[in-house]
Design a protein around this motif. Structure first.
Motif, PDB file in Angstrom:
ATOM      1  N   VAL A 116      10.709   2.376   2.989  1.00 33.77           N
ATOM      2  CA  VAL A 116      10.197   1.008   2.930  1.00 33.77           C
ATOM      3  C   VAL A 116       8.743   1.023   3.384  1.00 33.77           C
ATOM      4  O   VAL A 116       8.399   1.621   4.412  1.00 33.77           O
ATOM      5  CB  VAL A 116      11.042   0.077   3.812  1.00 33.77           C
ATOM      6  CG1 VAL A 116      10.454  -1.330   3.829  1.00 33.77           C
ATOM      7  CG2 VAL A 116      12.485   0.040   3.306  1.00 33.77           C
ATOM      8  N   ILE A 152      12.422  -2.277  -8.261  1.00 37.89           N
ATOM      9  CA  ILE A 152      11.802  -2.411  -6.954  1.00 37.89           C
ATOM     10  C   ILE A 152      12.690  -3.298  -6.092  1.00 37.89           C
ATOM     11  O   ILE A 152      13.335  -4.223  -6.592  1.00 37.89           O
ATOM     12  CB  ILE A 152      10.378  -3.009  -7.079  1.00 37.89           C
ATOM     13  CG1 ILE A 152       9.646  -2.989  -5.729  1.00 37.89           C
ATOM     14  CG2 ILE A 152      10.428  -4.420  -7.642  1.00 37.89           C
ATOM     15  CD1 ILE A 152       8.191  -3.448  -5.821  1.00 37.89           C
ATOM     16  N   GLU A 153      12.757  -3.005  -4.806  1.00 35.70           N
ATOM     17  CA  GLU A 153      13.441  -3.859  -3.841  1.00 35.70           C
ATOM     18  C   GLU A 153      12.399  -4.429  -2.884  1.00 35.70           C
ATOM     19  O   GLU A 153      11.582  -3.682  -2.345  1.00 35.70           O
ATOM     20  CB  GLU A 153      14.493  -3.076  -3.059  1.00 35.70           C
ATOM     21  CG  GLU A 153      15.665  -2.630  -3.917  1.00 35.70           C
ATOM     22  CD  GLU A 153      16.733  -1.908  -3.111  1.00 35.70           C
ATOM     23  OE1 GLU A 153      17.903  -1.877  -3.577  1.00 35.70           O
ATOM     24  OE2 GLU A 153      16.404  -1.361  -2.040  1.00 35.70           O
ATOM     25  N   ILE A 154      12.443  -5.739  -2.680  1.00 33.36           N
ATOM     26  CA  ILE A 154      11.439  -6.431  -1.871  1.00 33.36           C
ATOM     27  C   ILE A 154      12.141  -7.264  -0.804  1.00 33.36           C
ATOM     28  O   ILE A 154      13.176  -7.889  -1.069  1.00 33.36           O
ATOM     29  CB  ILE A 154      10.556  -7.355  -2.738  1.00 33.36           C
ATOM     30  CG1 ILE A 154       9.900  -6.565  -3.876  1.00 33.36           C
ATOM     31  CG2 ILE A 154       9.483  -8.037  -1.889  1.00 33.36           C
ATOM     32  CD1 ILE A 154       9.080  -7.422  -4.829  1.00 33.36           C
ATOM     33  N   LEU A 177      16.528  -6.312   1.729  1.00 31.48           N
ATOM     34  CA  LEU A 177      15.823  -5.858   0.537  1.00 31.48           C
ATOM     35  C   LEU A 177      16.580  -6.342  -0.688  1.00 31.48           C
ATOM     36  O   LEU A 177      17.791  -6.152  -0.795  1.00 31.48           O
ATOM     37  CB  LEU A 177      15.728  -4.343   0.522  1.00 31.48           C
ATOM     38  CG  LEU A 177      14.768  -3.713   1.535  1.00 31.48           C
ATOM     39  CD1 LEU A 177      15.049  -2.226   1.661  1.00 31.48           C
ATOM     40  CD2 LEU A 177      13.322  -3.951   1.119  1.00 31.48           C
ATOM     41  N   ARG A 190       2.651 -10.087  -7.124  1.00 34.41           N
ATOM     42  CA  ARG A 190       3.171  -9.628  -5.835  1.00 34.41           C
ATOM     43  C   ARG A 190       2.047  -9.399  -4.842  1.00 34.41           C
ATOM     44  O   ARG A 190       1.056  -8.729  -5.140  1.00 34.41           O
ATOM     45  CB  ARG A 190       3.964  -8.327  -6.065  1.00 34.41           C
ATOM     46  CG  ARG A 190       4.511  -7.663  -4.834  1.00 34.41           C
ATOM     47  CD  ARG A 190       5.415  -6.485  -5.213  1.00 34.41           C
ATOM     48  NE  ARG A 190       4.724  -5.429  -5.927  1.00 34.41           N
ATOM     49  CZ  ARG A 190       4.065  -4.421  -5.327  1.00 34.41           C
ATOM     50  NH1 ARG A 190       4.015  -4.359  -4.008  1.00 34.41           N
ATOM     51  NH2 ARG A 190       3.485  -3.491  -6.056  1.00 34.41           N
ATOM     52  N   HIS A 196       8.656  -3.218   0.755  1.00 28.61           N
ATOM     53  CA  HIS A 196       9.395  -2.939  -0.471  1.00 28.61           C
ATOM     54  C   HIS A 196       9.631  -1.438  -0.581  1.00 28.61           C
ATOM     55  O   HIS A 196       9.112  -0.647   0.207  1.00 28.61           O
ATOM     56  CB  HIS A 196       8.617  -3.444  -1.696  1.00 28.61           C
ATOM     57  CG  HIS A 196       7.327  -2.711  -1.925  1.00 28.61           C
ATOM     58  ND1 HIS A 196       6.181  -2.976  -1.195  1.00 28.61           N
ATOM     59  CD2 HIS A 196       6.993  -1.718  -2.780  1.00 28.61           C
ATOM     60  CE1 HIS A 196       5.203  -2.183  -1.598  1.00 28.61           C
ATOM     61  NE2 HIS A 196       5.672  -1.402  -2.567  1.00 28.61           N
TER      62      HIS A 196
END
Length: 267
Positions: A116, A152-154, A177, A190, A196
């Motif tokens: 992350v 993508i993980e945010i 996430l 973004r 992320h």
């Protein structure tokens, strides 16, 4: 220049979501046929990059950052001057924005979860306070992004927290996430400070994600730039010239490809 398909109120709501969450997604904005032409032109660039410097593994295993040349089909004003995109961007980083980056991030089969991270450090770390947005990534995929090919993980809202506080809240389960699925034609705006990570591509097809970087006019990060061919200047709109004004102008894009210098990316 085409007019936005979104009203001023809708664009303001997208910008409000980006201020609150750290990102917003604009659905079905770019024509799919246009993006398919980008994908066809991109794949040889990816293959050449892997052969030339894929051993660096600087984004993790089987994940590659490739700068796109500012020429057809990638030098496309229908995308980088899209009225909806610039409407959101200008509300976040100002009308005198600069365009600083044109590149891709592509995980392949064998890629893994990234740590992350953020894509930029805070402007004033000694204050332990975050500022309004100063650098944005406008992302759009060249294929549909699914749960299997590396979304993508945010963590929402972490662009307004210190990195330490954001990581603490993640570890405590106070925030999570979230994977961001996107269809071909969708665009995400973004704030690069949001925590992320990239996730594994478990399919046999590459998942290219384009990034166009827009910043406030005073922000200079030497590891990213767009090399603008001198012959192209006469064909650019006044707004494009203004957005690209701090990028290097080169006589030609022909010749050997320079190594990627954007190596340290995680903060």
């Amino acid at each position: 220049m085409s007019h936005s398909r979104y009203t001023s109120a809708e664009i303001e709501e997208l910008a409000r979501a980006a201020r609150r969450d750290g990102f917003c997604v604009i659905k079905n904005l770019i024509p799919k046929g246009l993006l398919r032409s980008w994908r066809d032109a991109f794949m040889p660039l990816l293959d050449a990059h892997i052969a030339r410097e894929g051993h660096l593994r600087n984004r993790g295993p089987e994940r590659y950052y490739v700068t796109l040349p500012f020429k057809a089909p990638f030098a496309e004003p229908r995308i980088y001057e899209d009225e909806t995109v610039l409407g959101v961007v200008s509300r976040l980083v100002g009308d005198d924005m600069i365009m600083v980056q044109l590149a891709t991030d592509t995980p392949l089969l064998g890629s893994d979860y990234q740590d992350v991270h953020r894509d930029a450090p805070p402007l004033f770390p000694e204050t332990a306070q975050e500022t309004p947005a100063f650098q944005l990534a406008v992302n759009f995929p060249l294929v549909d992004v699914t749960a299997d090919n590396g979304p993508i993980e945010i963590a929402r809202g972490t662009h307004l927290l210190t990195r330490a506080e954001g990581l603490r809240r993640l570890a405590a389960g106070e925030i999570a996430l979230e994977p961001v699925m996107m269809e071909l034609g969708d665009v995400m705006v973004r704030d690069v400070r949001g925590l992320h990570r990239g996730t594994p591509n478990r399919t046999r097809e590459p998942r290219p994600m384009v990034v166009i970087g827009y910043s406030r006019r005073w922000l200079f990060r030497p590891e990213v730039s767009i090399r603008v061919p001198r012959a192209s200047l006469a064909h650019l709109s006044g707004r494009a010239k203004q957005m690209l004004r701090f990028n290097p102008v080169v006589e030609s894009l022909d010749g050997p490809v320079e190594p990627e210098i954007y190596q340290a990316f995680a903060y």
